[in-house]
Design an enzyme around this catalytic site. Structure first.
Site, PDB file in Angstrom:
ATOM      1  N   LYS A 136       0.816  -1.219   0.000  1.00 32.07           N
ATOM      2  CA  LYS A 136       0.000   0.000   0.000  1.00 32.07           C
ATOM      3  C   LYS A 136       0.850   1.270   0.000  1.00 32.07           C
ATOM      4  O   LYS A 136       0.606   2.193  -0.782  1.00 32.07           O
ATOM      5  CB  LYS A 136      -0.919   0.024   1.228  1.00 32.07           C
ATOM      6  CG  LYS A 136      -2.005  -1.028   1.231  1.00 32.07           C
ATOM      7  CD  LYS A 136      -2.969  -0.826   2.394  1.00 32.07           C
ATOM      8  CE  LYS A 136      -2.361  -1.094   3.747  1.00 32.07           C
ATOM      9  NZ  LYS A 136      -2.078  -2.523   3.986  1.00 32.07           N
ATOM     10  N   THR A 137       1.813   1.311   0.894  1.00 36.49           N
ATOM     11  CA  THR A 137       2.586   2.545   1.037  1.00 36.49           C
ATOM     12  C   THR A 137       3.392   2.842  -0.226  1.00 36.49           C
ATOM     13  O   THR A 137       3.394   3.983  -0.715  1.00 36.49           O
ATOM     14  CB  THR A 137       3.521   2.452   2.256  1.00 36.49           C
ATOM     15  OG1 THR A 137       2.733   2.268   3.434  1.00 36.49           O
ATOM     16  CG2 THR A 137       4.354   3.714   2.395  1.00 36.49           C
ATOM     17  N   GLU A 180      -3.722   5.504   1.641  1.00 38.57           N
ATOM     18  CA  GLU A 180      -3.749   4.086   1.977  1.00 38.57           C
ATOM     19  C   GLU A 180      -5.081   3.763   2.649  1.00 38.57           C
ATOM     20  O   GLU A 180      -5.578   4.540   3.463  1.00 38.57           O
ATOM     21  CB  GLU A 180      -2.608   3.746   2.930  1.00 38.57           C
ATOM     22  CG  GLU A 180      -1.239   3.931   2.334  1.00 38.57           C
ATOM     23  CD  GLU A 180      -0.148   3.588   3.328  1.00 38.57           C
ATOM     24  OE1 GLU A 180      -0.133   2.433   3.805  1.00 38.57           O
ATOM     25  OE2 GLU A 180       0.678   4.463   3.634  1.00 38.57           O
TER      26      GLU A 180
END
Length: 505
Positions: A136-137, A180
């Site tokens: 996600k990051t 996110e």
């Protein structure tokens, strides 16, 4: 027990305006404001004009940055910290017994979840939610940097610093708002995105979900949160994400997939289930994995966009896959394909994702947030490429995150960490859990499943010294985990610089 605040989280708190222009004159108090997720929400709320206060048990770098921005943030949780007119923002980690939360409830103040505060801050923008058990990051950071480079000035809220942008949060003038979407506590179901990216659906957070099936079902519910006409971008290489794509498409959702499976491997048309955005790996190097992208429209027999070069400066096939997801989102947001690929190729990384902490005594130290077995496998594959070019070995210092995750994935952690030449496992970072609930689970639980050379050294300082003393010039030392293992990087570098014999191992 960790509090369930869902019943206290109305989508539009009473003291919050319906206008999407600003939050001027409205107050928010964030409990746990120094956390990676909470600190970026604080920054965005403040940039939208709100008065932001907060508290944190430990402080830290993100906490100090908020203080430097002029916010009234305090170390320690005390009832006196809470302004009486503020909407109180919490995460699932905040317990019912927290004195600030108790006082807010006694007063009848609004209490909302962090995700709802973020959704509020993003109101009026095209919300791009990036979800998945891992990736996600990096994917969010790639998209934020690339859209910035392309001149779109996006807003973003990312749980890690985007290296080239020097921040993890920004309120831009453009239409896109990238964030996110945290699946760990189901809070990603508080969003109504315009675009969703799902990098994978590997079972995790089973302490919350109970079963892999329940975890996967939450992502189906997430896909149903898309705005009408929105786009789901899903990884075809991951079985869970691929199944989600098929389920969502069958329900009438607009879906694009990305992955390494070719669409024209056999005569007669596309391979069933293959990706719309095909990633062709062309070269693997320590300085980055090169690829070409081919984009197919659904049911097409020829590509709509072909052989667009993509050259991230970070190694690993998983990095290229993340970039492909960001590329497709960029196209959906109006960026020209080649321009988007060029912007992504300039991605400089994000905090705690293969982050170079420095070199001493010929040994390079890398810090990474990986805390799931698949993440560790990808990390060590990339690290191996770098180490081999240096003629060195890979030394892993791993801090497990959560007793429950350690218990559930001990064997898989062991298999993943066996790819290192030497592994040191330190004490488990408990986060919201306690050792008393898992008396038999320690770092040794992981070491017992590592086939290679491994030791359990509970004390982080002892673990750091052992890694430094084992290392020799050319080696890579990785500090791995979602807890405070990141603090060991500078410690290891100091030890490497002070040890007299560079050929000590």
């Amino acid at each position: 027990m960790t509090a369930d605040h869902s019943s206290n989280c109305p989508p539009n708190p009473q003291n919050v305006p319906a206008s999407d222009q600003d939050l001027t004159g409205h107050a928010f108090h964030l409990i746990g404001v120094g956390g990676a997720g909470m600190s970026v929400v604080a920054q965005i709320l403040a940039e939208r004009g709100a008065v932001v206060t907060g508290s944190d048990a430990n402080g830290g770098d993100a906490f100090e940055q908020l203080r430097q921005r002029g916010m009234d943030v305090r170390v320690g949780h005390r009832a006196a910290n809470v302004p009486p007119a503020a909407t109180v923002v919490v995460s699932t980690a905040i317990k019912d017994s927290n004195p600030e939360l108790l006082l807010a409830r006694e007063r009848g103040q609004r209490v909302i979840h962090r995700s709802e505060a973020l959704a509020l801050a993003a109101r009026g923008r095209d919300f791009v939610a990036v979800a998945g058990a891992h990736g996600k990051t990096t994917t969010s950071a790639m998209l934020a940097q690339a859209l910035t480079t392309a001149g779109q000035d996006p807003s973003f809220a990312i749980g890690g610093v985007v290296s080239s942008l020097h921040t993890g949060a920004h309120l831009g003038t453009g239409r896109a708002f990238i964030a996110e979407a945290d699946e760990s506590d189901r809070s990603f179901l508080n969003y109504a995105p315009t675009i969703e990216i799902v990098t994978n659906i590997e079972p995790d957070h089973l302490d919350n979900y109970g079963t892999p099936e329940a975890f996967a079902a939450a992502f189906v519910a997430f896909s149903e949160r898309l705005e009408s006409g929105g786009l789901l971008i899903a990884c075809a290489d991951d079985p869970g994400s691929r199944h989600l794509a098929r389920t969502a498409a069958a329900a009438g959702t607009r879906v694009t997939t990305y992955g390494t499976t070719a669409r024209t491997d056999i005569p007669g048309g596309p391979v069933p289930g293959a990706a719309h955005v095909q990633v062709i790996i062309t070269r693997r190097r320590a300085v980055g994995t090169e690829a070409e992208l081919v984009r197919w429209e659904p049911d097409a027999v020829a590509p709509a966009v072909g052989l667009v070069p993509l050259e991230p400066t970070i190694p690993g096939d998983h990095v290229v896959l993340n970039a492909a997801a960001a590329w497709e989102a960029g196209l959906e947001l109006g960026v020209e394909p080649l321009a988007m690929a060029r912007a992504l190729s300039g991605f400089g990384g994000s905090g705690r994702r293969f982050e170079d902490r420095g070199e001493a005594g010929g040994v390079r130290v890398i810090d990474d947030y990986a805390h799931h077995p698949t993440e560790i496998e990808a990390l060590l594959t990339a690290a191996r490429e770098v180490a081999e070019e240096r003629g060195g070995r890979v030394i892993a210092v791993f801090q497990p995150h959560l007793f429950s995750r350690t218990r559930n994935f001990a064997e898989r952690f062991g298999t993943a960490l066996a790819a290192a030449d030497y592994t040191i496992v330190s004490a488990i970072y408990p986060a919201r859990e306690t050792q008393a609930d898992f008396p038999q689970v320690t770092g040794q639980t992981v070491v017992d499943h590592i086939s290679g050379t491994a030791r359990y050294l509970a004390d982080p300082a002892v673990a750091a010294r052992a890694a430094a003393e084992f290392a020799r010039p050319g080696d890579l030392i990785l500090t791995i985990g979602a807890g405070d293992v990141t603090r060991l990087g500078p410690v290891i570098l100091d030890l490497l610089a002070s040890l007299p014999d560079p050929e000590r191992a």
